[in-house]
Motif scaffolding. Structure first.
Motif, PDB file in Angstrom:
ATOM      1  N   LYS A  73       4.635 -22.563  35.998  1.00 53.43           N
ATOM      2  CA  LYS A  73       3.930 -23.503  35.122  1.00 53.43           C
ATOM      3  C   LYS A  73       2.665 -22.888  34.519  1.00 53.43           C
ATOM      4  O   LYS A  73       2.362 -23.102  33.352  1.00 53.43           O
ATOM      5  CB  LYS A  73       3.582 -24.766  35.905  1.00 53.43           C
ATOM      6  N   LYS A  74       1.949 -22.085  35.310  1.00 55.26           N
ATOM      7  CA  LYS A  74       0.697 -21.516  34.802  1.00 55.26           C
ATOM      8  C   LYS A  74       0.927 -20.412  33.764  1.00 55.26           C
ATOM      9  O   LYS A  74      -0.012 -19.998  33.097  1.00 55.26           O
ATOM     10  CB  LYS A  74      -0.161 -21.001  35.944  1.00 55.26           C
ATOM     11  N   MET A  75       2.152 -19.957  33.595  1.00 53.05           N
ATOM     12  CA  MET A  75       2.454 -18.907  32.620  1.00 53.05           C
ATOM     13  C   MET A  75       2.687 -19.462  31.214  1.00 53.05           C
ATOM     14  O   MET A  75       2.773 -18.708  30.260  1.00 53.05           O
ATOM     15  CB  MET A  75       3.696 -18.106  33.057  1.00 53.05           C
ATOM     16  N   VAL A  76       2.770 -20.795  31.072  1.00 50.82           N
ATOM     17  CA  VAL A  76       3.059 -21.402  29.763  1.00 50.82           C
ATOM     18  C   VAL A  76       2.027 -20.963  28.723  1.00 50.82           C
ATOM     19  O   VAL A  76       2.379 -20.488  27.643  1.00 50.82           O
ATOM     20  CB  VAL A  76       3.120 -22.951  29.869  1.00 50.82           C
ATOM     21  N   ALA A  77       0.748 -21.097  29.041  1.00 51.44           N
ATOM     22  CA  ALA A  77      -0.313 -20.741  28.083  1.00 51.44           C
ATOM     23  C   ALA A  77      -0.318 -19.241  27.786  1.00 51.44           C
ATOM     24  O   ALA A  77      -0.521 -18.831  26.637  1.00 51.44           O
ATOM     25  CB  ALA A  77      -1.670 -21.177  28.621  1.00 51.44           C
TER      26      ALA A  77
END
Length: 186
Positions: A73-77
């Motif tokens: 999830k934290k890799m989206v940005a």
């Protein structure tokens, strides 16, 4: 080194030149979406540059939209920023955990520019193949000088190398024609 070794070595290098051309042509954007367009983009994954296909699932929503779904999830940005900063001129939009990358339609002028880029790539590959031919012919000439083969063998080898060169130059022309047709299709 024998003439067969020189021939097989030249053929191997010419095949690699064709593969490189295919990879380069895949990066050139057409009006349609395909996941191969994003595969050369690297993402900063815990301080290590990693190909986007190793940190996210790439897919097609429709003919003009690529979907990118990072596994973390934290890799989206991070992935969205990498796509935006790439040289492709794309503008990704995030909705939850899925990044949508719409393909803007190409203008006629941009299509013509892209065909020039395709022709240039093809010409560079042809030059590389011709250089491989020259190198192979020089190696054969060196064998003649060392009395490793006769002059008749040299002529035969040069003819075989020329046939090989013609075959791969024809393959380059075919790939370029296909890509130009793909780009000019609206």
């Amino acid at each position: 080194m024998t003439t067969k070794d020189i021939y097989s070595q030249s053929e191997h290098h010419m095949k690699r030149s064709i593969e490189t051309l295919k990879e380069n042509l895949m990066k050139i954007r057409t009006g349609r979406a395909h996941t191969g367009l994003l595969e050369h983009i690297t993402v900063d994954y815990y301080g290590c540059p990693t190909p986007i296909s190793q940190v996210a699932q790439l897919g097609l929503a429709d003919a003009r939209t690529i979907t990118v779904q990072p596994w973390e999830k934290k890799m989206v940005a991070v992935v969205e920023k990498a796509i935006r900063n790439s040289d492709l001129g794309l503008n990704p939009a995030t909705s939850g955990e899925v990044i949508r990358v719409p393909m803007p339609p190409l203008t006629e002028e941009r299509r013509r520019d892209l065909t020039k880029v395709v022709r240039s790539e093809g010409e560079e590959t042809k030059v590389a193949i011709r250089n491989l031919r020259r190198d192979a012919n020089n190696k054969v000439a060196a064998l003649v000088k060392e009395k490793g083969i006769s002059e008749d063998d040299e002529r035969r080898s040069n003819t075989e190398i020329q046939k090989l060169t013609d075959k791969y130059i024809g393959e380059v022309d075919k790939l370029i024609a296909e890509k130009e047709k793909e780009i000019m299709t609206v």
